[in-house]
Design a protein around this motif. Structure first.
Motif, PDB file in Angstrom:
ATOM      1  N   MET A 284     -13.014  -3.610   5.202  1.00 20.94           N
ATOM      2  CA  MET A 284     -12.517  -4.680   4.203  1.00 20.94           C
ATOM      3  C   MET A 284     -13.612  -3.965   3.339  1.00 20.94           C
ATOM      4  O   MET A 284     -15.143  -4.292   4.405  1.00 20.94           O
ATOM      5  N   PRO A 285     -13.450  -3.717   1.499  1.00 20.29           N
ATOM      6  CA  PRO A 285     -14.196  -3.646   0.822  1.00 20.29           C
ATOM      7  C   PRO A 285     -15.844  -4.284   1.032  1.00 20.29           C
ATOM      8  O   PRO A 285     -16.660  -3.427   0.713  1.00 20.29           O
ATOM      9  N   ASP A 286     -15.924  -5.385   1.523  1.00 19.57           N
ATOM     10  CA  ASP A 286     -16.749  -6.681   1.137  1.00 19.57           C
ATOM     11  C   ASP A 286     -17.349  -6.311   2.194  1.00 19.57           C
ATOM     12  O   ASP A 286     -18.250  -6.346   2.610  1.00 19.57           O
ATOM     13  N   GLY A 287     -16.957  -5.247   3.494  1.00 19.74           N
ATOM     14  CA  GLY A 287     -17.537  -5.460   5.008  1.00 19.74           C
ATOM     15  C   GLY A 287     -17.515  -5.315   5.583  1.00 19.74           C
ATOM     16  O   GLY A 287     -17.468  -5.024   7.070  1.00 19.74           O
ATOM     17  N   HIS A 288     -16.746  -7.381   5.643  1.00 18.68           N
ATOM     18  CA  HIS A 288     -16.108  -7.183   6.881  1.00 18.68           C
ATOM     19  C   HIS A 288     -15.068  -6.800   7.389  1.00 18.68           C
ATOM     20  O   HIS A 288     -13.807  -5.711   6.715  1.00 18.68           O
ATOM     21  N   GLU A 289     -14.740  -7.049   8.397  1.00 14.69           N
ATOM     22  CA  GLU A 289     -13.566  -5.967   9.585  1.00 14.69           C
ATOM     23  C   GLU A 289     -12.357  -7.590   9.658  1.00 14.69           C
ATOM     24  O   GLU A 289     -12.946  -8.626  10.214  1.00 14.69           O
ATOM     25  N   LEU A 290     -11.280  -6.435   9.472  1.00 14.47           N
ATOM     26  CA  LEU A 290     -10.220  -7.405   9.913  1.00 14.47           C
ATOM     27  C   LEU A 290      -9.324  -6.846  10.982  1.00 14.47           C
ATOM     28  O   LEU A 290      -8.692  -5.215  11.376  1.00 14.47           O
ATOM     29  N   ILE A 291      -9.043  -8.005  11.650  1.00 13.29           N
ATOM     30  CA  ILE A 291      -8.247  -7.223  13.028  1.00 13.29           C
ATOM     31  C   ILE A 291      -6.824  -7.968  12.344  1.00 13.29           C
ATOM     32  O   ILE A 291      -5.812  -8.884  12.002  1.00 13.29           O
TER      33      ILE A 291
END
Ligand SMILES: [Zn+2]
Ligand SMILES: [Zn+2]
Ligand SMILES: [Zn+2]
Length: 463
Positions: A284-291
Protein backbone atom coordinates in the motif's frame (compact mmCIF):
# COMPACT_ATOMS: atom_id res chain seq x y z
CA UNK A 1 -50.21 6.58 -25.19
CA UNK A 2 -53.07 8.31 -23.40
CA UNK A 3 -53.51 12.12 -23.28
CA UNK A 4 -52.37 12.42 -19.64
CA UNK A 5 -48.96 10.83 -20.46
CA UNK A 6 -48.46 13.22 -23.36
CA UNK A 7 -49.25 16.18 -21.11
CA UNK A 8 -46.36 15.13 -18.81
CA UNK A 9 -43.75 15.88 -21.52
CA UNK A 10 -42.30 19.31 -22.36
CA UNK A 11 -44.14 21.12 -25.16
CA UNK A 12 -41.14 20.65 -27.48
CA UNK A 13 -41.28 16.86 -27.08
CA UNK A 14 -45.01 16.83 -27.74
CA UNK A 15 -44.36 18.78 -30.96
CA UNK A 16 -41.74 16.20 -31.98
CA UNK A 17 -44.17 13.35 -31.37
CA UNK A 18 -46.94 15.01 -33.34
CA UNK A 19 -44.59 15.82 -36.23
CA UNK A 20 -43.25 12.28 -36.41
CA UNK A 21 -46.68 10.66 -36.24
CA UNK A 22 -48.02 13.01 -38.90
CA UNK A 23 -45.37 12.14 -41.47
CA UNK A 24 -46.28 9.96 -44.43
CA UNK A 25 -43.31 7.66 -43.75
CA UNK A 26 -44.29 7.09 -40.09
CA UNK A 27 -45.17 3.42 -40.63
CA UNK A 28 -41.76 2.73 -42.12
CA UNK A 29 -40.07 4.57 -39.24
CA UNK A 30 -42.06 2.49 -36.71
CA UNK A 31 -41.04 -0.66 -38.61
CA UNK A 32 -37.37 0.28 -38.30
CA UNK A 33 -37.78 0.87 -34.55
CA UNK A 34 -39.34 -2.60 -34.22
CA UNK A 35 -36.59 -4.17 -36.33
CA UNK A 36 -33.82 -2.84 -34.12
CA UNK A 37 -35.63 -4.35 -31.14
CA UNK A 38 -36.70 -0.95 -29.71
CA UNK A 39 -33.05 -0.29 -28.91
CA UNK A 40 -32.67 2.79 -26.65
CA UNK A 41 -29.75 4.37 -28.57
CA UNK A 42 -29.75 2.90 -32.08
CA UNK A 43 -26.85 3.60 -34.41
CA UNK A 44 -27.96 5.57 -37.46
CA UNK A 45 -26.43 4.48 -40.73
CA UNK A 46 -26.56 6.09 -44.12
CA UNK A 47 -25.69 4.21 -47.28
CA UNK A 48 -26.69 1.95 -50.11
CA UNK A 49 -26.44 -1.58 -51.42
CA UNK A 50 -25.47 -2.00 -55.06
CA UNK A 51 -25.80 -5.05 -57.24
CA UNK A 52 -23.14 -5.34 -59.90
CA UNK A 53 -23.37 -7.90 -62.64
CA UNK A 54 -22.35 -8.27 -66.28
CA UNK A 55 -25.35 -6.19 -67.28
CA UNK A 56 -24.24 -3.26 -65.13
CA UNK A 57 -24.79 -1.66 -61.80
CA UNK A 58 -28.02 -1.08 -59.95
CA UNK A 59 -28.82 0.37 -56.54
CA UNK A 60 -30.88 -2.31 -54.78
CA UNK A 61 -31.31 -0.42 -51.58
CA UNK A 62 -30.55 3.07 -50.40
CA UNK A 63 -31.25 4.88 -47.16
CA UNK A 64 -32.26 7.83 -49.34
CA UNK A 65 -35.72 6.28 -49.39
CA UNK A 66 -35.84 5.81 -45.59
CA UNK A 67 -37.26 8.20 -42.99
CA UNK A 68 -34.57 10.83 -42.19
CA UNK A 69 -32.44 9.02 -44.81
CA UNK A 70 -31.07 6.63 -42.18
CA UNK A 71 -31.26 2.98 -41.19
CA UNK A 72 -31.44 2.20 -37.47
CA UNK A 73 -29.40 -0.70 -36.07
CA UNK A 74 -28.96 -1.97 -32.51
CA UNK A 75 -26.44 -0.29 -30.17
CA UNK A 76 -25.56 -3.72 -28.74
CA UNK A 77 -24.81 -2.41 -25.24
CA UNK A 78 -24.53 -5.07 -22.52
CA UNK A 79 -25.75 -2.84 -19.70
CA UNK A 80 -29.41 -2.85 -18.73
CA UNK A 81 -29.05 0.73 -17.49
CA UNK A 82 -27.95 1.87 -20.97
CA UNK A 83 -30.21 -0.19 -23.25
CA UNK A 84 -32.74 -2.68 -21.84
CA UNK A 85 -33.42 -4.25 -25.23
CA UNK A 86 -29.79 -4.87 -26.23
CA UNK A 87 -28.88 -6.02 -22.72
CA UNK A 88 -31.66 -8.64 -22.95
CA UNK A 89 -30.20 -9.84 -26.19
CA UNK A 90 -26.76 -9.98 -24.56
CA UNK A 91 -28.13 -11.87 -21.55
CA UNK A 92 -29.80 -14.28 -24.00
CA UNK A 93 -26.48 -14.92 -25.75
CA UNK A 94 -24.75 -15.42 -22.41
CA UNK A 95 -27.44 -17.89 -21.41
CA UNK A 96 -26.88 -19.87 -24.62
CA UNK A 97 -23.16 -20.03 -23.92
CA UNK A 98 -23.61 -20.96 -20.25
CA UNK A 99 -26.36 -23.48 -20.91
CA UNK A 100 -24.41 -25.21 -23.68
CA UNK A 101 -21.53 -25.77 -21.26
CA UNK A 102 -23.79 -26.95 -18.44
CA UNK A 103 -26.29 -29.16 -20.26
CA UNK A 104 -24.62 -29.96 -23.60
CA UNK A 105 -26.44 -31.20 -26.67
CA UNK A 106 -25.94 -27.85 -28.45
CA UNK A 107 -23.35 -25.46 -29.85
CA UNK A 108 -20.89 -28.30 -30.44
CA UNK A 109 -20.92 -29.51 -26.81
CA UNK A 110 -22.01 -33.17 -26.44
CA UNK A 111 -24.81 -34.18 -24.08
CA UNK A 112 -22.36 -36.37 -22.15
CA UNK A 113 -21.11 -33.12 -20.55
CA UNK A 114 -23.98 -33.53 -18.06
CA UNK A 115 -22.06 -36.33 -16.36
CA UNK A 116 -19.01 -34.10 -15.65
CA UNK A 117 -18.66 -32.67 -12.13
CA UNK A 118 -20.12 -29.13 -12.24
CA UNK A 119 -20.37 -26.59 -9.43
CA UNK A 120 -21.97 -23.15 -9.22
CA UNK A 121 -19.75 -21.09 -6.93
CA UNK A 122 -19.94 -17.54 -5.58
CA UNK A 123 -16.65 -16.11 -4.33
CA UNK A 124 -17.22 -12.98 -2.28
CA UNK A 125 -15.00 -10.19 -1.02
CA UNK A 126 -14.03 -9.97 2.66
CA UNK A 127 -15.39 -7.26 4.97
CA UNK A 128 -13.81 -3.80 4.99
CA UNK A 129 -15.95 -2.56 7.87
CA UNK A 130 -19.59 -3.05 8.91
CA UNK A 131 -22.20 -1.78 6.43
CA UNK A 132 -25.99 -1.47 6.63
CA UNK A 133 -27.55 -4.68 5.44
CA UNK A 134 -30.75 -6.70 5.19
CA UNK A 135 -30.92 -9.81 7.30
CA UNK A 136 -33.47 -12.44 8.07
CA UNK A 137 -33.86 -14.87 10.93
CA UNK A 138 -36.44 -17.55 11.62
CA UNK A 139 -39.10 -14.91 12.35
CA UNK A 140 -38.57 -13.03 9.05
CA UNK A 141 -36.75 -9.73 8.36
CA UNK A 142 -34.33 -8.94 11.19
CA UNK A 143 -32.50 -5.89 12.56
CA UNK A 144 -29.47 -4.62 10.62
CA UNK A 145 -26.81 -4.87 13.35
CA UNK A 146 -28.29 -5.57 16.77
CA UNK A 147 -26.42 -4.44 19.90
CA UNK A 148 -24.05 -7.19 20.99
CA UNK A 149 -23.55 -7.12 24.75
CA UNK A 150 -22.86 -3.64 26.11
CA UNK A 151 -23.52 -0.82 23.57
CA UNK A 152 -20.17 0.56 22.37
CA UNK A 153 -19.24 3.64 20.36
CA UNK A 154 -16.45 3.51 17.78
CA UNK A 155 -13.28 5.65 17.99
CA UNK A 156 -15.20 8.37 16.10
CA UNK A 157 -17.99 8.44 18.65
CA UNK A 158 -20.53 6.73 16.40
CA UNK A 159 -22.73 3.78 17.38
CA UNK A 160 -21.41 0.37 16.29
CA UNK A 161 -24.95 -0.96 15.98
CA UNK A 162 -28.03 -0.31 13.83
CA UNK A 163 -31.42 -1.45 15.02
CA UNK A 164 -33.29 -0.59 11.81
CA UNK A 165 -34.98 -3.26 9.70
CA UNK A 166 -33.99 -1.93 6.26
CA UNK A 167 -36.32 -2.22 3.30
CA UNK A 168 -34.88 -3.49 0.01
CA UNK A 169 -34.89 0.05 -1.46
CA UNK A 170 -33.32 1.75 1.59
CA UNK A 171 -30.50 4.01 0.26
CA UNK A 172 -28.47 3.29 3.43
CA UNK A 173 -27.96 -0.34 2.37
CA UNK A 174 -24.30 -1.02 1.54
CA UNK A 175 -23.15 2.19 3.27
CA UNK A 176 -20.74 1.90 6.21
CA UNK A 177 -22.06 2.21 9.76
CA UNK A 178 -19.04 4.52 10.31
CA UNK A 179 -17.31 5.82 7.15
CA UNK A 180 -14.21 6.75 9.16
CA UNK A 181 -13.79 3.19 10.43
CA UNK A 182 -14.29 1.76 6.93
CA UNK A 183 -11.14 0.55 5.11
CA UNK A 184 -11.57 2.39 1.80
CA UNK A 185 -8.05 1.67 0.47
CA UNK A 186 -8.42 -2.03 1.25
CA UNK A 187 -11.75 -2.02 -0.59
CA UNK A 188 -10.30 -0.39 -3.74
CA UNK A 189 -7.19 -2.60 -3.57
CA UNK A 190 -9.47 -5.65 -3.59
CA UNK A 191 -11.37 -4.47 -6.69
CA UNK A 192 -8.09 -3.64 -8.44
CA UNK A 193 -6.44 -6.98 -7.67
CA UNK A 194 -9.59 -9.14 -7.97
CA UNK A 195 -8.67 -10.50 -11.45
CA UNK A 196 -5.27 -11.66 -10.12
CA UNK A 197 -6.92 -13.15 -7.06
CA UNK A 198 -9.24 -15.14 -9.35
CA UNK A 199 -6.27 -16.32 -11.44
CA UNK A 200 -4.52 -17.53 -8.30
CA UNK A 201 -7.69 -19.29 -7.24
CA UNK A 202 -7.80 -21.34 -10.47
CA UNK A 203 -4.13 -22.35 -9.97
CA UNK A 204 -4.73 -23.27 -6.33
CA UNK A 205 -7.83 -25.27 -7.31
CA UNK A 206 -5.79 -27.37 -9.77
CA UNK A 207 -3.11 -27.97 -7.12
CA UNK A 208 -5.73 -28.93 -4.53
CA UNK A 209 -7.38 -31.41 -6.90
CA UNK A 210 -3.98 -32.89 -7.85
CA UNK A 211 -3.01 -33.31 -4.21
CA UNK A 212 -6.36 -34.92 -3.30
CA UNK A 213 -5.81 -37.45 -6.08
CA UNK A 214 -2.17 -38.07 -5.17
CA UNK A 215 -0.97 -36.70 -8.52
CA UNK A 216 1.81 -34.32 -9.51
CA UNK A 217 0.78 -31.14 -11.34
CA UNK A 218 1.96 -32.63 -14.65
CA UNK A 219 0.09 -35.92 -14.12
CA UNK A 220 -3.04 -34.00 -13.16
CA UNK A 221 -2.84 -31.87 -16.32
CA UNK A 222 -2.69 -35.04 -18.43
CA UNK A 223 -5.92 -36.35 -16.88
CA UNK A 224 -8.07 -33.41 -16.00
CA UNK A 225 -8.82 -29.86 -17.01
CA UNK A 226 -10.67 -27.19 -15.05
CA UNK A 227 -13.12 -25.33 -17.33
CA UNK A 228 -15.08 -22.36 -16.10
CA UNK A 229 -17.14 -19.34 -16.98
CA UNK A 230 -17.37 -16.48 -14.52
CA UNK A 231 -19.23 -13.21 -14.17
CA UNK A 232 -18.19 -10.32 -11.94
CA UNK A 233 -20.93 -8.54 -10.04
CA UNK A 234 -20.83 -5.46 -7.84
CA UNK A 235 -22.31 -5.90 -4.41
CA UNK A 236 -24.27 -3.03 -2.94
CA UNK A 237 -21.25 -1.84 -0.95
CA UNK A 238 -19.36 -1.41 -4.26
CA UNK A 239 -17.03 -4.39 -4.13
CA UNK A 240 -16.86 -7.07 -6.83
CA UNK A 241 -17.57 -10.71 -6.30
CA UNK A 242 -17.57 -13.60 -8.73
CA UNK A 243 -20.25 -16.05 -9.79
CA UNK A 244 -18.80 -19.01 -11.66
CA UNK A 245 -19.69 -22.32 -13.20
CA UNK A 246 -16.70 -24.61 -12.70
CA UNK A 247 -16.53 -27.94 -14.51
CA UNK A 248 -14.00 -30.77 -14.76
CA UNK A 249 -13.18 -32.22 -18.19
CA UNK A 250 -10.68 -34.65 -19.57
CA UNK A 251 -7.69 -33.50 -21.64
CA UNK A 252 -8.08 -32.69 -25.34
CA UNK A 253 -10.70 -30.67 -27.17
CA UNK A 254 -13.50 -33.23 -27.32
CA UNK A 255 -15.19 -32.60 -23.97
CA UNK A 256 -14.14 -36.02 -22.60
CA UNK A 257 -14.91 -36.81 -18.95
CA UNK A 258 -12.06 -36.19 -16.45
CA UNK A 259 -9.79 -39.17 -15.85
CA UNK A 260 -9.76 -38.84 -12.10
CA UNK A 261 -12.24 -40.20 -9.62
CA UNK A 262 -14.28 -37.24 -8.35
CA UNK A 263 -17.91 -36.16 -8.25
CA UNK A 264 -19.51 -32.70 -8.03
CA UNK A 265 -19.50 -32.81 -4.20
CA UNK A 266 -15.76 -33.53 -4.27
CA UNK A 267 -15.21 -30.62 -6.65
CA UNK A 268 -17.25 -28.30 -4.37
CA UNK A 269 -15.07 -29.40 -1.46
CA UNK A 270 -11.87 -28.64 -3.41
CA UNK A 271 -13.27 -25.20 -4.39
CA UNK A 272 -13.92 -24.39 -0.73
CA UNK A 273 -10.40 -25.45 0.26
CA UNK A 274 -8.75 -23.52 -2.57
CA UNK A 275 -10.78 -20.35 -1.87
CA UNK A 276 -9.75 -20.41 1.79
CA UNK A 277 -6.07 -20.74 0.85
CA UNK A 278 -5.69 -18.06 -1.83
CA UNK A 279 -3.66 -15.04 -0.71
CA UNK A 280 -2.22 -12.05 -2.50
CA UNK A 281 0.16 -9.72 -0.67
CA UNK A 282 0.17 -6.18 -2.03
CA UNK A 283 2.00 -3.05 -1.02
CA UNK A 284 0.00 0.00 0.00
CA UNK A 285 1.15 3.62 -0.56
CA UNK A 286 1.95 4.10 3.13
CA UNK A 287 4.40 1.18 2.89
CA UNK A 288 2.38 -1.41 4.80
CA UNK A 289 1.61 -4.79 3.28
CA UNK A 290 -1.99 -5.78 2.74
CA UNK A 291 -2.96 -9.43 2.43
CA UNK A 292 -5.91 -9.83 0.08
CA UNK A 293 -8.15 -12.89 0.18
CA UNK A 294 -11.69 -13.91 -0.63
CA UNK A 295 -14.43 -13.51 1.97
CA UNK A 296 -15.57 -16.36 4.17
CA UNK A 297 -19.09 -16.08 2.73
CA UNK A 298 -18.42 -18.64 0.04
CA UNK A 299 -21.27 -20.44 -1.65
CA UNK A 300 -20.89 -23.67 -3.61
CA UNK A 301 -23.77 -25.63 -5.09
CA UNK A 302 -23.46 -28.78 -7.10
CA UNK A 303 -25.29 -28.63 -10.43
CA UNK A 304 -27.27 -31.71 -11.22
CA UNK A 305 -26.83 -32.92 -14.79
CA UNK A 306 -29.92 -35.14 -14.78
CA UNK A 307 -32.05 -32.10 -13.84
CA UNK A 308 -33.47 -33.79 -10.75
CA UNK A 309 -31.50 -31.89 -8.12
CA UNK A 310 -32.06 -28.49 -6.61
CA UNK A 311 -29.88 -26.59 -9.04
CA UNK A 312 -30.37 -27.66 -12.66
CA UNK A 313 -28.10 -26.56 -15.55
CA UNK A 314 -31.00 -24.33 -16.69
CA UNK A 315 -31.18 -22.53 -13.34
CA UNK A 316 -27.44 -22.07 -13.05
CA UNK A 317 -27.19 -20.64 -16.59
CA UNK A 318 -30.07 -18.23 -16.00
CA UNK A 319 -28.65 -17.08 -12.69
CA UNK A 320 -25.24 -16.13 -14.12
CA UNK A 321 -26.64 -14.62 -17.34
CA UNK A 322 -28.73 -12.26 -15.19
CA UNK A 323 -25.61 -10.83 -13.53
CA UNK A 324 -23.89 -10.27 -16.85
CA UNK A 325 -26.03 -7.19 -17.58
CA UNK A 326 -25.31 -5.36 -14.31
CA UNK A 327 -22.42 -2.99 -13.77
CA UNK A 328 -21.08 -0.09 -11.76
CA UNK A 329 -23.60 2.08 -13.53
CA UNK A 330 -25.95 1.16 -10.74
CA UNK A 331 -23.81 3.51 -8.61
CA UNK A 332 -24.52 6.43 -10.95
CA UNK A 333 -20.94 6.80 -12.25
CA UNK A 334 -21.60 6.41 -15.97
CA UNK A 335 -19.59 4.19 -18.29
CA UNK A 336 -16.55 6.32 -19.07
CA UNK A 337 -13.35 7.45 -17.41
CA UNK A 338 -13.99 10.08 -14.79
CA UNK A 339 -12.35 12.20 -12.10
CA UNK A 340 -13.32 13.04 -8.49
CA UNK A 341 -14.16 16.58 -9.68
CA UNK A 342 -16.62 15.25 -12.28
CA UNK A 343 -18.11 12.78 -9.80
CA UNK A 344 -18.68 15.60 -7.29
CA UNK A 345 -21.21 17.03 -9.78
CA UNK A 346 -23.11 13.74 -9.99
CA UNK A 347 -25.77 12.62 -7.60
CA UNK A 348 -23.81 9.80 -5.95
CA UNK A 349 -23.91 8.82 -2.28
CA UNK A 350 -21.07 9.70 0.16
CA UNK A 351 -19.80 6.11 0.16
CA UNK A 352 -19.35 6.02 -3.64
CA UNK A 353 -17.81 9.51 -3.53
CA UNK A 354 -15.21 8.32 -0.99
CA UNK A 355 -14.50 5.19 -3.02
CA UNK A 356 -13.87 7.36 -6.08
CA UNK A 357 -11.55 9.71 -4.18
CA UNK A 358 -9.67 6.78 -2.63
CA UNK A 359 -9.21 5.16 -6.05
CA UNK A 360 -7.88 8.45 -7.42
CA UNK A 361 -5.40 8.82 -4.54
CA UNK A 362 -4.21 5.20 -4.81
CA UNK A 363 -3.72 5.73 -8.56
CA UNK A 364 -0.92 8.16 -7.76
CA UNK A 365 1.18 5.32 -6.32
CA UNK A 366 3.46 3.50 -8.83
CA UNK A 367 2.11 0.08 -7.75
CA UNK A 368 -1.38 1.22 -8.82
CA UNK A 369 -0.45 2.72 -12.15
CA UNK A 370 -3.46 2.79 -14.46
CA UNK A 371 -6.00 2.71 -11.64
CA UNK A 372 -7.18 6.25 -12.45
CA UNK A 373 -8.55 4.96 -15.74
CA UNK A 374 -10.88 2.62 -13.82
CA UNK A 375 -12.30 5.01 -11.25
CA UNK A 376 -15.78 4.74 -12.85
CA UNK A 377 -15.57 0.98 -12.18
CA UNK A 378 -14.49 1.60 -8.57
CA UNK A 379 -11.09 0.19 -9.48
CA UNK A 380 -12.25 -3.04 -11.14
CA UNK A 381 -10.50 -3.46 -14.49
CA UNK A 382 -11.35 -7.09 -15.24
CA UNK A 383 -13.80 -8.45 -17.77
CA UNK A 384 -17.34 -8.68 -16.52
CA UNK A 385 -17.73 -12.06 -18.13
CA UNK A 386 -14.90 -14.40 -19.04
CA UNK A 387 -14.38 -18.09 -19.57
CA UNK A 388 -11.68 -20.66 -20.01
CA UNK A 389 -11.01 -21.65 -23.61
CA UNK A 390 -13.00 -24.89 -23.74
CA UNK A 391 -16.01 -24.10 -21.55
CA UNK A 392 -18.38 -24.09 -24.54
CA UNK A 393 -18.92 -21.92 -27.60
CA UNK A 394 -18.05 -18.19 -27.67
CA UNK A 395 -20.28 -15.12 -27.67
CA UNK A 396 -18.75 -14.28 -31.06
CA UNK A 397 -19.95 -17.58 -32.53
CA UNK A 398 -23.46 -17.08 -31.16
CA UNK A 399 -23.60 -13.54 -32.59
CA UNK A 400 -22.34 -14.74 -35.97
CA UNK A 401 -25.14 -17.33 -36.04
CA UNK A 402 -27.73 -14.66 -35.38
CA UNK A 403 -26.19 -12.32 -37.92
CA UNK A 404 -26.46 -15.03 -40.59
CA UNK A 405 -30.06 -15.64 -39.58
CA UNK A 406 -30.87 -11.93 -39.85
CA UNK A 407 -29.07 -11.64 -43.15
CA UNK A 408 -31.17 -14.53 -44.47
CA UNK A 409 -34.32 -12.76 -43.28
CA UNK A 410 -33.18 -9.55 -44.94
CA UNK A 411 -32.20 -11.43 -48.08
CA UNK A 412 -35.72 -12.82 -48.27
CA UNK A 413 -37.02 -9.24 -48.36
CA UNK A 414 -34.84 -8.26 -51.29
CA UNK A 415 -34.79 -11.62 -53.06
CA UNK A 416 -36.82 -10.36 -56.00
CA UNK A 417 -34.13 -7.76 -56.53
CA UNK A 418 -31.38 -10.33 -56.97
CA UNK A 419 -31.20 -11.47 -60.58
CA UNK A 420 -28.67 -14.22 -60.57
CA UNK A 421 -26.08 -15.90 -58.40
CA UNK A 422 -23.22 -14.06 -60.06
CA UNK A 423 -24.52 -10.73 -58.82
CA UNK A 424 -21.99 -8.95 -56.71
CA UNK A 425 -23.45 -7.09 -53.77
CA UNK A 426 -21.56 -4.00 -52.72
CA UNK A 427 -22.48 -2.05 -49.63
CA UNK A 428 -21.47 1.48 -48.76
CA UNK A 429 -22.24 2.51 -45.20
CA UNK A 430 -21.54 5.63 -43.31
CA UNK A 431 -22.01 6.38 -39.62
CA UNK A 432 -24.63 9.09 -39.19
CA UNK A 433 -24.93 9.23 -35.39
CA UNK A 434 -26.22 7.48 -32.28
CA UNK A 435 -29.64 7.69 -30.69
CA UNK A 436 -33.01 8.93 -31.84
CA UNK A 437 -33.15 12.29 -33.55
CA UNK A 438 -35.52 13.90 -31.07
CA UNK A 439 -36.78 13.32 -27.52
CA UNK A 440 -40.17 12.72 -29.12
CA UNK A 441 -38.78 9.82 -31.18
CA UNK A 442 -37.34 8.25 -27.99
CA UNK A 443 -40.71 8.50 -26.29
CA UNK A 444 -42.45 6.89 -29.28
CA UNK A 445 -39.87 4.08 -29.36
CA UNK A 446 -40.24 3.47 -25.62
CA UNK A 447 -44.02 3.30 -25.78
CA UNK A 448 -43.82 0.99 -28.82
CA UNK A 449 -41.49 -1.25 -26.78
CA UNK A 450 -43.98 -1.29 -23.89
CA UNK A 451 -46.83 -2.15 -26.29
CA UNK A 452 -44.78 -4.98 -27.83
CA UNK A 453 -44.12 -6.37 -24.34
CA UNK A 454 -47.83 -6.26 -23.51
CA UNK A 455 -48.70 -8.01 -26.76
CA UNK A 456 -46.15 -10.74 -26.10
CA UNK A 457 -47.52 -11.17 -22.59
CA UNK A 458 -51.12 -11.33 -23.85
CA UNK A 459 -50.07 -13.94 -26.45
CA UNK A 460 -48.35 -15.97 -23.71
CA UNK A 461 -51.40 -15.76 -21.43
CA UNK A 462 -53.71 -16.81 -24.24
CA UNK A 463 -51.52 -19.81 -25.10
ZN1 LIG B 1 -29.49 -0.89 -27.85
ZN1 LIG C 1 -28.50 -0.41 9.25
ZN1 LIG D 1 -15.74 5.03 13.45
Amino acid sequence: MNPTTVAAFPARTVDDIVNRAGRSDFDRWAEQVTRCGHCSHPVRLRGRVEHRSVTGRRVAYSTDGEPDRVLLIRCGNRRAAVCPSCSWEYAGDMWQLLYAGAAGGRKGVPETIRSHPLVFATLTAPGFGPVHTTRADRCGPARCRPVQGKPRLCAHGRPTWCTAIHREDDPRLGQPICPDCYDYSGHIAFNWHAPELWRRFTITLRRTLARQNGLTAAEFARRCRVSFVKVAEFQRRGVVHFHALIRLDGPGDEYQPPQISIDAAGLADAIRQATAQVRLTVEMPDGHELILRFGTQLDTQTVNGDSTGELTPEHAARYIAKYATKSAEDFGLGERRTTPEAVALLDVCDHVDRLVRTAWQLGEHPAYEGLRRWVHMLGFRGHFASKSRRYSTTLGAIRAERRIYRQRQAAKDVRELIDEETTLIVSHWQFAGVGYLTAGDSVLALSAAARAREQRKAARDAA
